[in-house]
Every structure is written in C-alpha cells, then in structure tokens.
Design an enzyme around this catalytic site. Structure first.
Site, PDB file in Angstrom:
ATOM      1  N   LYS A 167      49.278  56.205  51.768  1.00 21.26           N
ATOM      2  CA  LYS A 167      48.594  56.327  51.314  1.00 21.26           C
ATOM      3  C   LYS A 167      49.277  54.077  50.312  1.00 21.26           C
ATOM      4  O   LYS A 167      49.493  54.126  51.821  1.00 21.26           O
ATOM      5  CB  LYS A 167      48.087  56.882  49.265  1.00 21.26           C
ATOM      6  CG  LYS A 167      47.656  58.163  49.686  1.00 21.26           C
ATOM      7  CD  LYS A 167      47.213  58.944  48.677  1.00 21.26           C
ATOM      8  CE  LYS A 167      46.999  60.424  48.836  1.00 21.26           C
ATOM      9  NZ  LYS A 167      46.829  61.405  47.880  1.00 21.26           N
TER      10      LYS A 167
ATOM     11  N   GLY B 154      47.006  64.768  44.107  1.00 18.85           N
ATOM     12  CA  GLY B 154      47.995  63.830  43.112  1.00 18.85           C
ATOM     13  C   GLY B 154      48.036  65.117  41.753  1.00 18.85           C
ATOM     14  O   GLY B 154      48.997  63.890  41.085  1.00 18.85           O
TER      15      GLY B 154
ATOM     16  N   GLU C  68      40.649  69.099  50.717  1.00 19.44           N
ATOM     17  CA  GLU C  68      41.079  68.797  49.842  1.00 19.44           C
ATOM     18  C   GLU C  68      40.339  68.289  48.675  1.00 19.44           C
ATOM     19  O   GLU C  68      39.391  67.477  48.379  1.00 19.44           O
ATOM     20  CB  GLU C  68      41.344  66.777  49.909  1.00 19.44           C
ATOM     21  CG  GLU C  68      42.739  66.808  51.571  1.00 19.44           C
ATOM     22  CD  GLU C  68      43.744  65.365  51.299  1.00 19.44           C
ATOM     23  OE1 GLU C  68      44.076  65.699  51.163  1.00 19.44           O
ATOM     24  OE2 GLU C  68      42.460  64.542  50.942  1.00 19.44           O
TER      25      GLU C  68
ATOM     26  N   HIS D  94      38.928  59.901  52.920  1.00 15.44           N
ATOM     27  CA  HIS D  94      39.430  60.709  52.256  1.00 15.44           C
ATOM     28  C   HIS D  94      38.650  59.922  50.766  1.00 15.44           C
ATOM     29  O   HIS D  94      38.007  59.584  49.575  1.00 15.44           O
ATOM     30  CB  HIS D  94      40.622  59.620  52.166  1.00 15.44           C
ATOM     31  CG  HIS D  94      41.644  60.597  51.331  1.00 15.44           C
ATOM     32  ND1 HIS D  94      42.103  60.231  49.541  1.00 15.44           N
ATOM     33  CD2 HIS D  94      42.673  60.859  51.819  1.00 15.44           C
ATOM     34  CE1 HIS D  94      43.191  61.171  49.357  1.00 15.44           C
ATOM     35  NE2 HIS D  94      43.578  61.893  50.152  1.00 15.44           N
TER      36      HIS D  94
ATOM     37  N   ASN E 295      49.746  61.250  54.429  1.00 15.13           N
ATOM     38  CA  ASN E 295      48.890  59.913  54.387  1.00 15.13           C
ATOM     39  C   ASN E 295      49.900  58.939  53.102  1.00 15.13           C
ATOM     40  O   ASN E 295      49.891  59.781  51.915  1.00 15.13           O
ATOM     41  CB  ASN E 295      47.698  60.547  53.377  1.00 15.13           C
ATOM     42  CG  ASN E 295      47.557  59.434  52.952  1.00 15.13           C
ATOM     43  OD1 ASN E 295      47.273  58.093  53.161  1.00 15.13           O
ATOM     44  ND2 ASN E 295      45.864  59.804  52.144  1.00 15.13           N
TER      45      ASN E 295
ATOM     46  N   SER F 176      48.234  68.574  46.020  1.00  8.03           N
ATOM     47  CA  SER F 176      49.411  68.867  45.606  1.00  8.03           C
ATOM     48  C   SER F 176      50.561  69.427  47.078  1.00  8.03           C
ATOM     49  O   SER F 176      51.050  70.540  46.809  1.00  8.03           O
ATOM     50  CB  SER F 176      49.254  69.246  44.246  1.00  8.03           C
ATOM     51  OG  SER F 176      48.633  68.559  43.720  1.00  8.03           O
TER      52      SER F 176
ATOM     53  N   GLU G  32      39.687  59.616  47.583  1.00  4.15           N
ATOM     54  CA  GLU G  32      39.540  58.300  47.513  1.00  4.15           C
ATOM     55  C   GLU G  32      38.999  57.091  47.901  1.00  4.15           C
ATOM     56  O   GLU G  32      38.380  56.742  46.628  1.00  4.15           O
ATOM     57  CB  GLU G  32      41.514  57.815  47.433  1.00  4.15           C
ATOM     58  CG  GLU G  32      42.513  58.847  46.700  1.00  4.15           C
ATOM     59  CD  GLU G  32      43.956  58.963  47.069  1.00  4.15           C
ATOM     60  OE1 GLU G  32      43.937  58.116  47.700  1.00  4.15           O
ATOM     61  OE2 GLU G  32      44.158  59.849  46.762  1.00  4.15           O
TER      62      GLU G  32
HETATM   63  P1  13P Z   1      48.998  65.157  47.554  1.00  8.64           P
HETATM   64  O1  13P Z   1      49.917  65.438  48.281  1.00  8.64           O
HETATM   65  O2  13P Z   1      50.313  63.648  46.865  1.00  8.64           O
HETATM   66  O3  13P Z   1      48.144  65.692  46.589  1.00  8.64           O
HETATM   67  O4  13P Z   1      48.346  64.242  48.032  1.00  8.64           O
HETATM   68  C1  13P Z   1      47.224  64.732  48.730  1.00  8.64           C
HETATM   69  C2  13P Z   1      46.038  63.655  49.386  1.00  8.64           C
HETATM   70  O5  13P Z   1      45.331  63.365  48.855  1.00  8.64           O
HETATM   71  C3  13P Z   1      46.615  63.478  51.211  1.00  8.64           C
HETATM   72  O6  13P Z   1      45.546  63.002  51.814  1.00  8.64           O
END
Ligand code: 13P
Length: 249
Positions: free
Chosen positions: A11, A173, A167, A95, A9, A210, A97
C-alpha cells in the site's frame, strides 16, 4: 490444484530504501522456492529498487494500480508501458481502497484490466463486499456484479494472466478475519460462477483481509483458496516469514 501464491501489498507504506531492504530480507528466505509463488507490490517509486533487491530470487514485483490509456493527460496515473519499463510484471486492479476511497467503478476497473491483459501484464483483480452489504445479505449479489466485467475478460483472454482476490472490505486492516465458512462460501461461489460462465480453468483465487500467522494455516487449508493477498502482515519480515513458511510446506 493451483500452485499457492502469496502476495504482499505494501500500500502507501515503505519508501525506496525500506522497500529494498525488506525485499532483500524476504528474498534471502525465499531463494527460488518452487513450492509456491511470491509476489510483492511496493509503491511505484520503489518498484525498480525492489526488483534489484530481490534479483535472481524468482520473486515477481508489481504495481498497485495501472491506467487504461497508453499515455496522455492523466495526472497521477501510470501506464502499462511505464510499469513494464520499470520491470513490473503484474498489477492489482480494483482494490477496495481504490473502489471505496477513490470511487473507481466496475467500468473503470474493466478498462484498466483489459489494457493490462492486452499488453501481457498479469492482473490481480480484487472484489469483496462492504460490512453493510454483508449485513443486508447482499454478499453474493455484490460479488456477482463485481465479477461480471472479469468474466468477459476471461472469455476474451483466458485465465492465464489473471488472479482473483476476494477481500471482504470489513476484514481489511481491521483485525476481523472472515470465518472459514464465509471464505468457503465466497470462494466457492466465485469459482463456480467463473467456470460456469467461461468453461475455463478458474484463475488462482486469493483471500485477503487481516491475514496473519495465526489464521493463515486454516485459510490455506481450504481447497478453494490458492493463497493470500496480505497488507499489514507483509510490512515486516517477522510477520511475513511465518506466512512464507506456511506456503512452503
Ligand atoms: P490487511 O492484511 O492489512 O488486512 O490488508 C489486506 C489488503 O488490503 C491486501 O490487499
């Protein structure tokens, strides 16, 4: 056991050229590897270039979100038809976010998912608890609530075009990966809940939050984990290649 699935992803990172360049490098190391599936989710604008750059590699390219209407006055949104015209074959939905920064509700996400499935666009439906919910021992309750619209959709469409991603919000992140026990409990709950309610084969279940070369082997070794949804560690070939290698054995 499902075939492992590794999903990047990207983003709101990487423009058209950077996405194409990274996809090309990734594809040169994947080369129709049949031992695991590899999917990439770039920005909408980079979907077409990413598809071209990874052509004939067997890598699937998808989007990070999709709207539930065919067309209309929905500024800033994108429809299934537009994504399919670009060549996208899947979309992330829900997601964290989207849930927490853009306040997308379970109801809204169910509509997004239903429209995608109705039109044969595969979905990766994301769920996960916040740190506060975990501290208040509400993880299972939250997962149950977030799963509920998806369970109805699995009953209607079967799990064929559905992937679930767990997640935990506090692990995204942050460098704080969930422990093996946390993952085992959450994934075990999700699998049981889905199979109890639908009698269906449980969709592929990915862990995200992560994931790096350092922790991925222990995570993928778990029977209840079919792969990973990766953010930060998917943005460079140096960090992503070790994850691909782990999946390919
Ligand atoms: P990270 O791997 O940067 O923690 O992000 C995970 C994520 O949100 C994948 O959709």
């Amino acid at each position: 056991m499902h075939k492992p699935l590794l999903v990047a992803n990207w983003k709101m990172n990487l423009g058209i050229s950077a996405s194409a360049l990274l996809a090309k490098e990734i594809a040169s190391h994947y080369k129709n590897n049949s031992s695991y599936d590899l999917w990439l989710a770039p920005s909408y604008t980079a979907i077409e270039a990413t598809i071209k750059a990874s052509a004939s590699s067997g890598i699937k390219i998808g989007a990070q979100n999709v709207h539930w209407e065919k067309s209309g006055a929905f500024t800033g949104e994108i429809s299934v038809a537009i994504l399919q015209e670009l060549g996208a074959s899947f979309s992330l939905i829900g997601h964290s976010e989207r849930r927490h920064i853009f306040y997308e509700s379970d109801e809204m996400l169910a509509k997004r998912a239903e429209c995608a499935l109705n039109n044969n666009l595969t979905i990766i439906y994301c769920i996960g608890e916040t740190l506060q919910e975990r501290t208040e021992n509400k993880t299972i309750q939250v997962l149950e609530q977030q799963l509920s619209p998806l369970i109805n959709l699995i009953k209607k469409f079967t799990s064929k075009n559905i992937v679930i991603a767990y997640e935990p919000v506090w692990a995204i992140g942050t460098g704080k990966v969930a422990t093996i026990e946390d993952i085992q409990i959450a994934h075990g709950f999700i699998s049981k809940k889905v199979s109890d309610c639908t009698g269906e084969i449980v969709p592929r279940l990915l862990y995200g939050g992560s994931v790096t070369a350092e922790n991925f082997q222990d995570i993928i070794n778990l029977d209840v984990v079919d792969g990973a949804l990766v953010g930060g560690a998917s943005l460079s070939v140096e960090k992503f290649l070790p994850l691909m290698r782990i999946c390919s054995v």
